[in-house]
Scaffold this active site. Sequence first.
Site, PDB file in Angstrom:
ATOM      1  N   SER A 120      39.838  52.133 -26.305  1.00 53.71           N
ATOM      2  CA  SER A 120      38.828  53.060 -26.703  1.00 53.71           C
ATOM      3  C   SER A 120      37.861  53.404 -25.617  1.00 53.71           C
ATOM      4  CB  SER A 120      38.033  52.289 -27.865  1.00 53.71           C
ATOM      5  OG  SER A 120      38.993  51.970 -28.814  1.00 53.71           O
ATOM      6  N   ARG A 144      51.230  49.043 -41.059  1.00 53.35           N
ATOM      7  CA  ARG A 144      51.342  47.679 -40.627  1.00 53.35           C
ATOM      8  C   ARG A 144      51.484  46.684 -41.502  1.00 53.35           C
ATOM      9  NH1 ARG A 144      47.565  48.676 -35.436  1.00 53.35           N
ATOM     10  NH2 ARG A 144      48.868  49.700 -34.063  1.00 53.35           N
ATOM     11  N   ASP A 185      42.790  46.374 -35.424  1.00 54.96           N
ATOM     12  CA  ASP A 185      43.941  46.615 -34.709  1.00 54.96           C
ATOM     13  C   ASP A 185      44.784  45.259 -34.673  1.00 54.96           C
ATOM     14  OD1 ASP A 185      43.629  49.296 -34.397  1.00 54.96           O
ATOM     15  OD2 ASP A 185      42.744  49.028 -32.608  1.00 54.96           O
TER      16      ASP A 185
HETATM   17  C1  S3P Z   1      39.799  53.480 -32.407  1.00 47.60           C
HETATM   18  C2  S3P Z   1      39.649  53.290 -33.683  1.00 47.60           C
HETATM   19  C3  S3P Z   1      40.445  52.772 -34.748  1.00 47.60           C
HETATM   20  C4  S3P Z   1      41.300  51.831 -33.901  1.00 47.60           C
HETATM   21  C5  S3P Z   1      42.138  52.571 -33.003  1.00 47.60           C
HETATM   22  C6  S3P Z   1      40.851  53.034 -31.818  1.00 47.60           C
HETATM   23  C7  S3P Z   1      38.832  54.434 -31.614  1.00 47.60           C
HETATM   24  O1  S3P Z   1      40.903  53.706 -35.524  1.00 47.60           O
HETATM   25  O2  S3P Z   1      42.229  51.444 -34.983  1.00 47.60           O
HETATM   26  O3  S3P Z   1      43.122  51.821 -32.264  1.00 47.60           O
HETATM   27  O4  S3P Z   1      38.883  54.024 -30.300  1.00 47.60           O
HETATM   28  O5  S3P Z   1      37.899  54.749 -32.173  1.00 47.60           O
HETATM   29  P1  S3P Z   1      40.333  54.208 -36.922  1.00 47.60           P
HETATM   30  O6  S3P Z   1      39.127  54.991 -36.499  1.00 47.60           O
HETATM   31  O7  S3P Z   1      41.535  55.091 -37.467  1.00 47.60           O
HETATM   32  O8  S3P Z   1      39.867  52.943 -37.715  1.00 47.60           O
END
Ligand code: S3P
Length: 444
Positions: free
Chosen positions: A28, A356, A325
């Site tokens: 992220s 999932r 995740d």
């Molecule tokens: C992320 C937010 C999450 C996560 C993804 C990365 C991000 O998704 O599942 O792997 O970097 O903002 P969602 O916003 O769909 O929950």
Amino acid sequence: MSHAAPQPRRIDAQGPLTGTVAVPGDKSISHRSLMLSALAVGESRIEGLLEGEDVLATAAAMRAMGATIDRGDDGVWRVSGVGVGGLLQPAGALDMGNSGTSTRLLMGLVASHPITATFTGDASLSGRPMGRVIEPLARMGADITASPGGRLPLMLRGLTPAVPIEYTLPVASAQVKSAILLAGLNTPGITRVIEPVATRDHSERMLAGFGANLTVTPSPAGRIIEIHGEAELKPQSITVPGDPSSAAFWLVAASVVPGSDIVVTNVGLNPTRTGLIAALRLMGADIEEVDARTVGGEPVADLRVRHAALTAIDVPAEIAPSMIDEYPVLFVAAAFAAGRTTARGAHELRVKESDRIATMATALAACGVQVEEHEDGLSIDGTGGDAIPGGATIASKLDHRIAMSMTVAGLHAVRPVTIDDIGPVATSYPGFYASLDRLIAGPA
Ligand code: S3P
């Protein structure tokens, strides 16, 4: 970036895991580092960037829109940005590969620039819902033509100046929040996002760090995040901490494989990301934080993890956003715990790189684990520490976290577990299997 030829891998029961493993940069934070650096005027440096396919898709897209991005021989990435408002029309479609984060955040950026971009992706990404970002970005003035069901491929024409909005997130999603805030960077006035349930806050931290005028105010309705556009971003020197979502596989592997004793170094411990550690500790895991420090404005520590007898829990639904995740690997931990673990309130798992809930229910059941599927989660009857039967080939469905989670399950199985395709692991953790081999071999 496609995985045309599947790469199967057979996992034989092995262990204990011993030694030290350093996890790669946070996915992220890596995406956001590239995007914000590409919008700053001047040169930013990024150390510890995750060099996985998802992040490289973001780098390619930012280059296609005018940023200069280079990796030095020293492993440091240098980015010369175009300035907020300065993104250029890309010559071709932006190939997002498997990466939902790249897609949704970049849609936000393009939405307030005077450019038109086409977003494409692999089969997994092309099945994921984009309506959640299309809706607020259209309200800001973007013109979006998507494939049926609000999916990729889609074309987005940005509007300048875009219209600031106030938006209450209908789903707990850091990607949707971030898309709106990034669109707000080049939008005159105040763009306001209200987040009833807190999700990862890397965008807020980093936007403020780059000099954007951003405030976060707690309220009974949730966190109110305001960004004042049009912003000017100043180049930064960033060190990306290690990814807790990658550390997750080692935390569970060492907890369930008898005799294991490992240290996972450089783990980001932002409180919006540590739900798995909390859940594992509730189950009785032995996880010790060593050398707590701050890296790139984020809390980081090394984690010593020793094998432990795990006990089933009811996973508190409120920690879902902070371990979103990590559910696949938590389900693996549950398969080795004593008793029935139930996780509910995790509907969002249905729209990740794969469904999932269904993918893990099928995978664990194929390995002889008792699983009950709910619409919003799973119940799993664990072995109480014994090996699971195994002896199955797992359909990982272009989902890196399924492949890695079921690899962990295979480490303590009576018969080998075969992953049908480990290619997608390179999206987030290219060195995963090399690190696994080292932990099995133990310290030199
Ligand atoms: C992320 C937010 C999450 C996560 C993804 C990365 C991000 O998704 O599942 O792997 O970097 O903002 P969602 O916003 O769909 O929950």
